[in-house]
Design a protein around this motif. Structure first.
Motif, PDB file in Angstrom:
ATOM      1  N   PHE A  79       0.838  -1.162   0.014  1.00 15.83           N
ATOM      2  CA  PHE A  79      -0.031   0.129   0.117  1.00 15.83           C
ATOM      3  C   PHE A  79       0.835   1.284  -0.117  1.00 15.83           C
ATOM      4  N   PRO A  80       0.355   2.392  -0.353  1.00 15.39           N
ATOM      5  CA  PRO A  80       1.080   3.671  -0.439  1.00 15.39           C
ATOM      6  C   PRO A  80       1.623   3.940   1.172  1.00 15.39           C
ATOM      7  N   ASP A  81       2.468   4.790   1.160  1.00 15.48           N
ATOM      8  CA  ASP A  81       3.090   5.103   2.430  1.00 15.48           C
ATOM      9  C   ASP A  81       2.028   6.026   3.123  1.00 15.48           C
ATOM     10  N   ASP A  82       1.104   6.642   2.470  1.00 10.80           N
ATOM     11  CA  ASP A  82       0.284   7.579   3.246  1.00 10.80           C
ATOM     12  C   ASP A  82      -1.021   6.992   3.221  1.00 10.80           C
ATOM     13  N   PHE A  83      -1.179   5.714   3.198  1.00  8.93           N
ATOM     14  CA  PHE A  83      -2.585   4.943   3.370  1.00  8.93           C
ATOM     15  C   PHE A  83      -2.869   5.282   4.891  1.00  8.93           C
ATOM     16  N   ILE A  84      -4.112   5.266   5.041  1.00  8.90           N
ATOM     17  CA  ILE A  84      -4.851   5.598   6.418  1.00  8.90           C
ATOM     18  C   ILE A  84      -5.010   4.123   6.968  1.00  8.90           C
ATOM     19  N   TRP A  85      -4.627   3.687   8.156  1.00 11.43           N
ATOM     20  CA  TRP A  85      -4.782   2.540   8.680  1.00 11.43           C
ATOM     21  C   TRP A  85      -5.371   2.898  10.163  1.00 11.43           C
ATOM     22  N   GLY A  86      -6.589   2.416  10.434  1.00 10.50           N
ATOM     23  CA  GLY A  86      -7.281   2.944  11.366  1.00 10.50           C
ATOM     24  C   GLY A  86      -8.195   1.635  12.165  1.00 10.50           C
ATOM     25  N   VAL A  87      -8.798   1.996  13.226  1.00 12.45           N
ATOM     26  CA  VAL A  87      -9.788   1.415  14.027  1.00 12.45           C
ATOM     27  C   VAL A  87     -10.903   2.395  14.323  1.00 12.45           C
ATOM     28  N   ALA A  88     -12.065   1.662  14.248  1.00 10.07           N
ATOM     29  CA  ALA A  88     -13.145   2.613  14.438  1.00 10.07           C
ATOM     30  C   ALA A  88     -14.047   2.377  15.578  1.00 10.07           C
ATOM     31  N   THR A  89     -14.770   3.301  16.154  1.00  2.73           N
ATOM     32  CA  THR A  89     -15.711   3.027  17.242  1.00  2.73           C
ATOM     33  C   THR A  89     -16.898   4.071  16.935  1.00  2.73           C
ATOM     34  N   SER A  90     -17.896   4.131  17.920  1.00  2.00           N
ATOM     35  CA  SER A  90     -18.947   5.139  17.769  1.00  2.00           C
ATOM     36  C   SER A  90     -19.216   5.414  19.481  1.00  2.00           C
ATOM     37  N   SER A  91     -19.463   6.685  19.381  1.00  2.00           N
ATOM     38  CA  SER A  91     -19.937   7.253  20.887  1.00  2.00           C
ATOM     39  C   SER A  91     -20.704   6.201  21.892  1.00  2.00           C
ATOM     40  N   PHE A  92     -22.181   6.032  21.237  1.00  2.00           N
ATOM     41  CA  PHE A  92     -22.903   5.431  22.041  1.00  2.00           C
ATOM     42  C   PHE A  92     -22.687   3.952  22.423  1.00  2.00           C
ATOM     43  N   GLN A  93     -21.773   3.575  21.440  1.00  2.00           N
ATOM     44  CA  GLN A  93     -21.312   2.062  21.666  1.00  2.00           C
ATOM     45  C   GLN A  93     -20.511   1.866  22.659  1.00  2.00           C
ATOM     46  N   ILE A  94     -19.541   2.791  23.158  1.00  2.00           N
ATOM     47  CA  ILE A  94     -18.306   2.698  24.020  1.00  2.00           C
ATOM     48  C   ILE A  94     -18.368   3.490  25.217  1.00  2.00           C
ATOM     49  N   GLU A  95     -18.980   4.588  25.085  1.00  2.00           N
ATOM     50  CA  GLU A  95     -18.843   5.766  25.906  1.00  2.00           C
ATOM     51  C   GLU A  95     -19.367   5.368  27.518  1.00  2.00           C
ATOM     52  N   GLY A  96     -20.533   4.909  27.381  1.00  2.09           N
ATOM     53  CA  GLY A  96     -21.150   4.784  28.581  1.00  2.09           C
ATOM     54  C   GLY A  96     -21.675   6.103  29.298  1.00  2.09           C
ATOM     55  N   ALA A  97     -21.655   6.256  30.512  1.00  2.00           N
ATOM     56  CA  ALA A  97     -21.910   7.725  31.211  1.00  2.00           C
ATOM     57  C   ALA A  97     -22.835   8.407  30.654  1.00  2.00           C
ATOM     58  N   HIS A  98     -24.115   7.787  30.419  1.00  2.00           N
ATOM     59  CA  HIS A  98     -25.076   8.125  29.666  1.00  2.00           C
ATOM     60  C   HIS A  98     -25.708   9.447  30.157  1.00  2.00           C
ATOM     61  N   LEU A  99     -25.657   9.717  31.209  1.00  2.00           N
ATOM     62  CA  LEU A  99     -26.137  11.064  32.028  1.00  2.00           C
ATOM     63  C   LEU A  99     -25.175  11.859  32.694  1.00  2.00           C
ATOM     64  N   ALA A 100     -23.802  11.639  32.369  1.00  2.00           N
ATOM     65  CA  ALA A 100     -22.940  12.238  33.264  1.00  2.00           C
ATOM     66  C   ALA A 100     -22.511  13.704  32.758  1.00  2.00           C
ATOM     67  N   ASP A 101     -22.246  14.749  33.705  1.00  2.00           N
ATOM     68  CA  ASP A 101     -21.611  15.936  33.414  1.00  2.00           C
ATOM     69  C   ASP A 101     -22.472  16.643  32.487  1.00  2.00           C
ATOM     70  N   GLY A 102     -23.805  16.476  32.685  1.00  2.00           N
ATOM     71  CA  GLY A 102     -24.637  17.211  31.893  1.00  2.00           C
ATOM     72  C   GLY A 102     -25.208  16.853  30.618  1.00  2.00           C
ATOM     73  N   LYS A 103     -24.727  15.560  30.409  1.00  3.94           N
ATOM     74  CA  LYS A 103     -25.321  14.889  28.944  1.00  3.94           C
ATOM     75  C   LYS A 103     -26.915  14.868  28.967  1.00  3.94           C
ATOM     76  N   GLY A 104     -27.315  14.985  27.847  1.00  9.58           N
ATOM     77  CA  GLY A 104     -28.760  14.619  27.754  1.00  9.58           C
ATOM     78  C   GLY A 104     -29.042  13.414  27.166  1.00  9.58           C
ATOM     79  N   PRO A 105     -30.376  12.737  27.202  1.00  9.03           N
ATOM     80  CA  PRO A 105     -30.568  11.397  26.651  1.00  9.03           C
ATOM     81  C   PRO A 105     -30.523  11.450  25.150  1.00  9.03           C
ATOM     82  N   SER A 106     -30.126  10.411  24.397  1.00  8.96           N
ATOM     83  CA  SER A 106     -30.290  10.341  23.134  1.00  8.96           C
ATOM     84  C   SER A 106     -31.424   9.243  22.820  1.00  8.96           C
TER      85      SER A 106
END
Ligand code: FCB
Length: 441
Positions: free
Chosen positions: A11-38
């Protein structure tokens, strides 16, 4: 078809190699520090909607354990991280006041990853719409587009220059169809006309947000992420071919034509008849903003049949714990087709991975099937690159086991194992393979 074992050097040197997540799936703390419900907090409360009756209250406790997770990401040797911001964490009602504590969390996270040389790819909406906006109709309400644009602009103003890319929405098809037509995802509505209006508003808000964010003078690459499961006809019969064309229209052309051609495909609009979205003059031009990249989430292919439902077992291929066929070639074919039909400037594989049942034994998770899956899909990405497709990145889904939406915690997609009792993280063999692959510089 089998792919040769890929090597990073292919692959080219500047190829982007990553891992992915999303907020709701990992964060928890569903109402911490002023967060509203989703909408997902609300949806999880509805009996029977989540397979194991779970919710996102704790998830991977990433909101507290982020320093450890940053280290984990860095240890893998990736050069990029795709994550999402929880809109209700930074703006509890989806309009009005900002929550500084929420912004401070992302500020620290971005700083820590940047300090380790990891490029940040932010998604603004990975499904966790503030419940307060759902109370006003959510994505079926045109007003949500203006609220989203203000949120996007504020995030871009605060963080834009520190981000490697900004994605507006993750998988509008899933939000609209699973959420508003089938009702199996949040917000759990069953109405085709609302679903189609949601599709239009998601796309419109994407265009509005890109315009507004670029209006700040930002040069951060902007794009959208789509789930484009390629559709194959179950047979060559005229009926199956026609069904496959329509299904492809509903999942791929509706979005791609709007984004890249500024129009909805006529055959799909005719099929939708009175459920087709209401489009105001100027909307389509707004949607078709030039995109810096198109994110493609690929897991499997689908078959269309005009008769009996297609049985995945008939492919003879391996099937994951989600019941999804393992078909790496579909990724090569999809990337080539997108390049041929729409010429995106840059394609990124923004999600790819597999759920399999894992066995934890003496600190080892020998997840051969997941390892093979990731390796073969990286090879499939390489094959498309070899054919001249401008694919510039690959993100494994997911960094770690997490809340898999309606499946709860039972389906594990992580390269890293999470013990949800103790929150202990352990690299699976697939993670060790990826680490090794990435070290071949
Ligand atoms: C995609 C979602 C992602 C994850 C994977 C398995 O549709 O974007 O959050 O759930 O599926």
């Amino acid at each position: 078809m089998t792919y040769p074992t890929p090597s990073r050097q292919h692959f080219p040197d500047d190829f982007i190699w990553g891992v992915a997540t999303s907020s709701f799936q990992i964060e928890g703390a569903h109402l911490a520090d002023g967060k509203g419900p989703s909408v997902w907090d609300t949806f999880c409360e509805v009996k029977g909607k989540i397979a194991d009756g779970s919710n996102g209250h704790v998830a991977c406790e990433h909101y507290q354990r982020w320093p450890e997770d940053v280290q984990l990401i860095a240890d893998l040797g990736v050069n990029a991280y795709r994550f999402s911001m929880s809109w209700p964490r930074v703006q509890p009602d989806g309009q009005g006041a900002w929550n500084e504590a929420g912004f401070a969390f992302y500020d620290r996270l971005i700083d820590a990853l940047s300090a380790r040389g990891i490029a940040l790819h932010l998604t603004l909406n990975h499904w966790d719409l503030p419940q307060a906006l759902q109370d006003q109709g959510g994505w079926a309400n045109r007003e949500t587009c203006a609220h989203f644009t203000r949120y996007a602009t504020e995030v871009a103003r605060r963080f834009g220059s520190r981000l490697a890319s900004i994605c507006t929405h993750n998988e509008p098809w899933v939000i609209a169809i699973l959420g508003y037509e089938q009702g199996i995802f949040a917000p759990g509505i069953q109405s085709r006309s609302q679903a189609m209006q949601a599709v239009h508003h998601l796309l419109l808000s994407h265009g509005m947000a890109c315009q507004a964010m670029r209006g700040l003078g930002l040069t951060t690459p902007m794009g959208i992420v789509l789930n484009l499961s390629p559709i194959y006809p179950a047979s060559q019969s005229p009926e199956d071919l026609a069904k496959a064309k329509l299904d492809d229209g509903l999942i791929l052309r509706l979005y791609m034509d709007a984004l890249y051609r500024g129009s909805y495909p006529q055959d799909v609009i005719s099929h939708l008849a009175e459920d087709a979205p209401q489009v105001k003059s100027g909307d389509m031009a707004t949607i078709a903003q030039p995109l810096d990249f198109l994110g493609v989430n690929y897991y499997t292919r689908n078959f269309s049949s005009s008769g009996n439902p297609w049985d995945v077992a008939s492919t003879g291929n391996q099937v994951t714990d989600m019941g999804w066929e393992v078909y790496p070639q579909g990724l090569t074919e999809l990337l080539c087709r997108l390049h041929q039909d729409y010429q995106p400037k840059l394609l990124l594989v923004t999600e790819n991975g597999a759920a399999f049942k894992d066995e934890y034994k003496d600190g080892v998770i020998n997840d051969t099937q997941r390892l093979d899956y990731v390796r073969d899909h990286i090879a499939a990405t390489h094959a498309a690159h070899q054919q001249g497709v401008p694919v510039g990145g690959y993100f494994a889904w997911s960094l770690m086991d997490n809340f898999e939406w309606a499946s709860g915690y039972a389906k594990r997609f992580g390269l890293v194992h999470v013990n949800f009792e103790t929150q202990q993280r352990t690299l699976k063999n697939s993670a060790l393979w990826y680490q090794q692959f990435l070290s071949e510089k």
